[in-house]
Scaffold this motif. Sequence first.
Motif, short mmCIF file in Angstrom:
data_model
loop_
_atom_site.label_atom_id
_atom_site.label_comp_id
_atom_site.label_asym_id
_atom_site.label_seq_id
_atom_site.Cartn_x
_atom_site.Cartn_y
_atom_site.Cartn_z
N UNK A 81 0.84 -1.19 0.00
CA UNK A 81 0.00 0.00 0.00
C UNK A 81 0.87 1.25 0.00
N UNK A 82 0.36 2.30 -0.61
CA UNK A 82 0.96 3.62 -0.51
C UNK A 82 -0.05 4.54 0.15
N UNK A 83 0.38 5.25 1.18
CA UNK A 83 -0.51 6.08 1.97
C UNK A 83 0.00 7.50 2.00
N UNK A 84 -0.88 8.43 2.40
CA UNK A 84 -0.50 9.84 2.39
C UNK A 84 -0.84 10.53 3.71
N UNK A 89 -2.50 5.30 6.89
CA UNK A 89 -1.55 4.29 7.35
C UNK A 89 -2.22 3.32 8.33
N UNK A 90 -3.01 3.84 9.25
CA UNK A 90 -3.68 2.96 10.21
C UNK A 90 -4.64 2.00 9.51
N UNK A 91 -5.34 2.50 8.48
CA UNK A 91 -6.23 1.61 7.73
C UNK A 91 -5.44 0.52 7.02
N UNK A 92 -4.29 0.88 6.46
CA UNK A 92 -3.45 -0.11 5.77
C UNK A 92 -2.94 -1.16 6.74
N UNK A 93 -2.47 -0.73 7.90
CA UNK A 93 -1.95 -1.67 8.89
C UNK A 93 -3.05 -2.58 9.43
N UNK A 96 -3.51 -6.09 8.03
CA UNK A 96 -2.49 -7.10 8.23
C UNK A 96 -1.34 -7.02 7.25
N UNK A 97 -1.36 -6.04 6.35
CA UNK A 97 -0.25 -5.85 5.43
C UNK A 97 1.01 -5.52 6.23
N UNK A 98 2.13 -6.13 5.86
CA UNK A 98 3.39 -5.89 6.57
C UNK A 98 3.78 -4.43 6.46
N UNK A 99 4.25 -3.86 7.57
CA UNK A 99 4.64 -2.45 7.57
C UNK A 99 5.72 -2.16 6.54
N UNK A 122 6.78 1.76 9.09
CA UNK A 122 6.39 2.08 7.72
C UNK A 122 7.48 2.93 7.07
N UNK A 123 7.70 2.75 5.77
CA UNK A 123 8.70 3.53 5.06
C UNK A 123 8.22 4.96 4.84
N UNK A 124 9.02 5.92 5.26
CA UNK A 124 8.72 7.33 5.01
C UNK A 124 9.41 7.74 3.72
#
Length: 403
Positions: A81-84, A89-93, A96-99, A122-124
């Motif tokens: 996932x890519x988040x903004x 980010x919380x929804x992606x985590x 269960x997707x790996x950080x 998570x990658x910044x």
Amino acid sequence: MSVLDSFNAPGGLLQVGGLPLARLAQRAGQTPFFVYDRSKLTERVRLLRQMLAPSIRIHYSIKANPMPALIHHMSTLVDGFDVASAGEMRMALDTGMAASHISMAGPGKSDQDLRGAVGAGVTVTLESQFQLEAVERIGRELGVTPRVALRINPDFQPVNSGMRMGGGARQFGVDAEKAPAMLRDIADRALRFVGFHVFWGSQCLDSRTVIAAQRHVAELVSQLADLAQDLEFVNMGGGFGIPYFDNEHTLDVGAVGAAMQDWVEPLRQRLPGTRLVLEFGRYLVGEAGLYVCRVVDKKVSRGETFLVTDGGLHHHLAASGNFGQVLRRNFPVAIGNRMGGENLERCHVVGCLCTPLDRLADDVTLPAAQIGDYVIVGQSGAYARSASPADFLSHPQPVEILA
């Protein structure tokens, strides 16, 4: 064929996910509502897996549609996932997707965003010197080594991209000519550098433009590779668009996939063990969604017919033409309970708000509608509900359904 024809309509009644329109309205409990077809989401990812190089990893950009149930479904289909924002980010985590397979981009990340991403692993994706320094500070405060990538504003500018996100002066990323110095700076700090992100544009329907952009990105990353070791991934951007209007055509994904062979293998040899990522938003979800509202009034003004609905730009700003269109054009529209009807009329479809900007369709030919009929707006799966001014005039929020 209209894009709405792909939603099965036996007996003139539109269906989504095997459910007829009346059942969907009952399930929603109100109009307006959005409905997303999970089978179309699955089919779109399957198409990319078939057409693109086998080594390409697919990421979903949550900003296109952040509905939680949709994100959970996408998590079973995509590789990351890519988040903004911290909220995305919380929804992606939560899926269960790996950080390590989630990255956060954006030119204006808040301290809260950065702190949440660093703490979660998570990658910044760094887009400025200030972000670099802030992430290092937060890492020290939390006692962790932040995972970082570098977003690069490329030194080329696509001609036929619907929205240009790279090239020239941009608020996004670090200019390509400044990237070497920043990479050396990152190497001297308590940071773990894991990847590049090069986003050149979006909503592109021209395969030649996509092909040329991908080749440019591969060349740019190859030039910078000597300054970065043990890269986990390279996010090549996406850019794939969907047709919204009558004069637009579908992107030739087959041509893009075939041309990938020219750069994928050389780049893999240059960066062995590095994941090559393409990031998609609207291309994955845009055509899977419909906006459904109801005709609440019908009137004739000086010879022109207006269908007044309980929907409008407060739910679907893009369909009203107020989300980046220079000249207003109609999204695909239909009368959902009269699909294929023969008694046609010219009309305007307008919303319920007190502004002349609130138009869902101008001067269209539709089956003659009556009060209580359903108006359907296609291509509504991306940048619709979440990108609209829902609080304007304090009408109820639209419901969302994954069918």
